[in-house]
Write a protein that holds these residues in place. Structure first.
Motif, PDB file in Angstrom:
ATOM      1  N   ASP A  39      23.779   3.613  11.219  1.00 18.29           N
ATOM      2  CA  ASP A  39      23.553   4.140  12.556  1.00 18.29           C
ATOM      3  C   ASP A  39      23.645   2.999  13.549  1.00 18.29           C
ATOM      4  O   ASP A  39      23.631   1.826  13.178  1.00 18.29           O
ATOM      5  CB  ASP A  39      22.176   4.809  12.632  1.00 18.29           C
ATOM      6  N   ASP A  40      23.748   3.332  14.810  1.00 26.93           N
ATOM      7  CA  ASP A  40      23.775   2.336  15.871  1.00 26.93           C
ATOM      8  C   ASP A  40      22.445   1.595  15.893  1.00 26.93           C
ATOM      9  O   ASP A  40      21.390   2.211  16.138  1.00 26.93           O
ATOM     10  CB  ASP A  40      24.022   3.054  17.199  1.00 26.93           C
ATOM     11  N   PRO A  41      22.425   0.278  15.634  1.00 25.63           N
ATOM     12  CA  PRO A  41      21.153  -0.461  15.586  1.00 25.63           C
ATOM     13  C   PRO A  41      20.329  -0.316  16.860  1.00 25.63           C
ATOM     14  O   PRO A  41      19.100  -0.201  16.797  1.00 25.63           O
ATOM     15  CB  PRO A  41      21.593  -1.909  15.374  1.00 25.63           C
ATOM     16  N   ALA A  42      20.983  -0.284  18.008  1.00 27.59           N
ATOM     17  CA  ALA A  42      20.245  -0.147  19.263  1.00 27.59           C
ATOM     18  C   ALA A  42      19.549   1.204  19.337  1.00 27.59           C
ATOM     19  O   ALA A  42      18.400   1.304  19.800  1.00 27.59           O
ATOM     20  CB  ALA A  42      21.188  -0.327  20.449  1.00 27.59           C
ATOM     21  N   ALA A  43      20.212   2.260  18.858  1.00 28.39           N
ATOM     22  CA  ALA A  43      19.624   3.598  18.868  1.00 28.39           C
ATOM     23  C   ALA A  43      18.421   3.666  17.928  1.00 28.39           C
ATOM     24  O   ALA A  43      17.409   4.300  18.241  1.00 28.39           O
ATOM     25  CB  ALA A  43      20.664   4.641  18.473  1.00 28.39           C
ATOM     26  N   VAL A  44      18.538   3.010  16.771  1.00 23.49           N
ATOM     27  CA  VAL A  44      17.428   3.007  15.817  1.00 23.49           C
ATOM     28  C   VAL A  44      16.233   2.251  16.387  1.00 23.49           C
ATOM     29  O   VAL A  44      15.090   2.701  16.288  1.00 23.49           O
ATOM     30  CB  VAL A  44      17.870   2.390  14.471  1.00 23.49           C
ATOM     31  N   LEU A  45      16.479   1.115  16.997  1.00 18.00           N
ATOM     32  CA  LEU A  45      15.386   0.345  17.596  1.00 18.00           C
ATOM     33  C   LEU A  45      14.710   1.131  18.710  1.00 18.00           C
ATOM     34  O   LEU A  45      13.477   1.082  18.865  1.00 18.00           O
ATOM     35  CB  LEU A  45      15.914  -0.989  18.129  1.00 18.00           C
ATOM     36  N   LEU A  46      15.488   1.878  19.486  1.00 16.25           N
ATOM     37  CA  LEU A  46      14.905   2.715  20.528  1.00 16.25           C
ATOM     38  C   LEU A  46      14.021   3.791  19.907  1.00 16.25           C
ATOM     39  O   LEU A  46      12.915   4.053  20.388  1.00 16.25           O
ATOM     40  CB  LEU A  46      16.017   3.349  21.367  1.00 16.25           C
ATOM     41  N   ARG A  47      14.485   4.426  18.827  1.00 19.39           N
ATOM     42  CA  ARG A  47      13.662   5.444  18.158  1.00 19.39           C
ATOM     43  C   ARG A  47      12.351   4.841  17.649  1.00 19.39           C
ATOM     44  O   ARG A  47      11.308   5.480  17.701  1.00 19.39           O
ATOM     45  CB  ARG A  47      14.429   6.061  16.988  1.00 19.39           C
ATOM     46  N   ARG A  48      12.424   3.635  17.145  1.00 22.79           N
ATOM     47  CA  ARG A  48      11.209   2.991  16.649  1.00 22.79           C
ATOM     48  C   ARG A  48      10.216   2.755  17.770  1.00 22.79           C
ATOM     49  O   ARG A  48       9.008   2.939  17.590  1.00 22.79           O
ATOM     50  CB  ARG A  48      11.566   1.677  15.957  1.00 22.79           C
ATOM     51  N   ARG A  49      10.711   2.391  18.944  1.00 28.52           N
ATOM     52  CA  ARG A  49       9.811   2.204  20.095  1.00 28.52           C
ATOM     53  C   ARG A  49       9.241   3.544  20.554  1.00 28.52           C
ATOM     54  O   ARG A  49       8.062   3.645  20.906  1.00 28.52           O
ATOM     55  CB  ARG A  49      10.555   1.499  21.229  1.00 28.52           C
ATOM     56  N   VAL A  50      10.087   4.580  20.539  1.00 35.13           N
ATOM     57  CA  VAL A  50       9.617   5.922  20.908  1.00 35.13           C
ATOM     58  C   VAL A  50       8.558   6.403  19.916  1.00 35.13           C
ATOM     59  O   VAL A  50       7.556   7.014  20.298  1.00 35.13           O
ATOM     60  CB  VAL A  50      10.799   6.915  20.966  1.00 35.13           C
TER      61      VAL A  50
END
Length: 237
Positions: A39-50
């Motif tokens: 997956d897009d690493p930036a998208a995954v990191l955003l989900r983790r923050r959410v």
């Protein structure tokens, strides 16, 4: 699995916990949380923050580098190769990522100790659950365990090597393998529950959710051959 819903694809297991301890599981509706693959690493990191914000976690999750080991990290820890996390500290979080393997959450009755375990068949046969339970100072009779969504006994087809590994670990495990053509159907969740019972744990809750048969809710490696993962999290205030 009986659950109470949270927004954004997060559910709360139907599992009785002390007032200062909380647990949650993400579904595929929340999105992939495995940053290292697929997956897009930036998208995954955003989900983790959410995720941290949605659950009001007391601290950011330290995600393990899971590799089917029996290693347990003790809080506070940095990301490292391990397949279980343990804490006896306030304001701490333990979490694992899975997609067919067993996510197992553990908690002492007094709420002072928590753990999260990633148990694929290799890790379970190698003793990762036993190692996590042994990390607790609390007697096993005062530990409660939740065994989450995983590949079910009706679809987990394995070879003689898997059966032999578990039977060598404990002869009673033979009852959790059903002959199927030239292979076996393995009941991984029941093997884990039996491991808990042998350790002295009496309070065991099983979700009875199959990730393969219910892959509209859960990620399943065997069903999809994709690298996405959902999270099982336990934390204490």
């Amino acid at each position: 699995m009986n659950v109470s819903s949270q927004p954004d694809g997060i559910i709360v297991p139907d599992w009785e916990l002390p007032p200062n301890v909380h647990a949650a599981v993400t579904t595929r509706a929340f999105g992939n949380l495995a940053v290292h693959v697929g997956d897009d690493p930036a998208a995954v990191l955003l989900r983790r923050r959410v995720l941290q914000r949605s659950l009001a976690l007391p601290t950011a999750v330290t995600w393990l580098q899971q590799q089917h080991t029996h290693r347990v990290l003790h809080w506070p820890f940095q990301s490292a190769i391990a397949d279980a996390a343990y804490s006896d500290s306030p304001e701490s979080v333990c979490a694992v990522l899975t997609a067919d393997c067993l996510p197992i959450l553990c908690c002492s009755d007094d709420g002072r100790e928590i753990a999260a375990v990633h148990a694929g068949w290799r890790g379970l046969a190698d003793g990762v659950l036993k190692s996590a339970l042994a990390s607790f100072k609390t007697p096993a009779t005062q530990i409660r365990v939740w065994i989450g969504p995983s590949i079910g006994a009706s679809v987990f087809e394995v070879g003689d090597d898997v059966r032999d590994a578990f039977v060598a670990r404990h002869p009673s495990n033979v009852e959790y393998f059903l002959a199927h053509s030239s292979k076996w159907l393995a009941d991984l969740a029941s093997i884990a529950a039996d491991e808990c019972l042998r350790a002295g744990v009496k309070n065991i809750t099983k979700s009875d959710e199959c990730t393969v048969r219910n892959n509209t809710r859960w990620y399943s490696w065997r069903k999809e051959k994709a690298a996405a993962r959902f999270a099982s999290i336990i934390w204490r205030n």
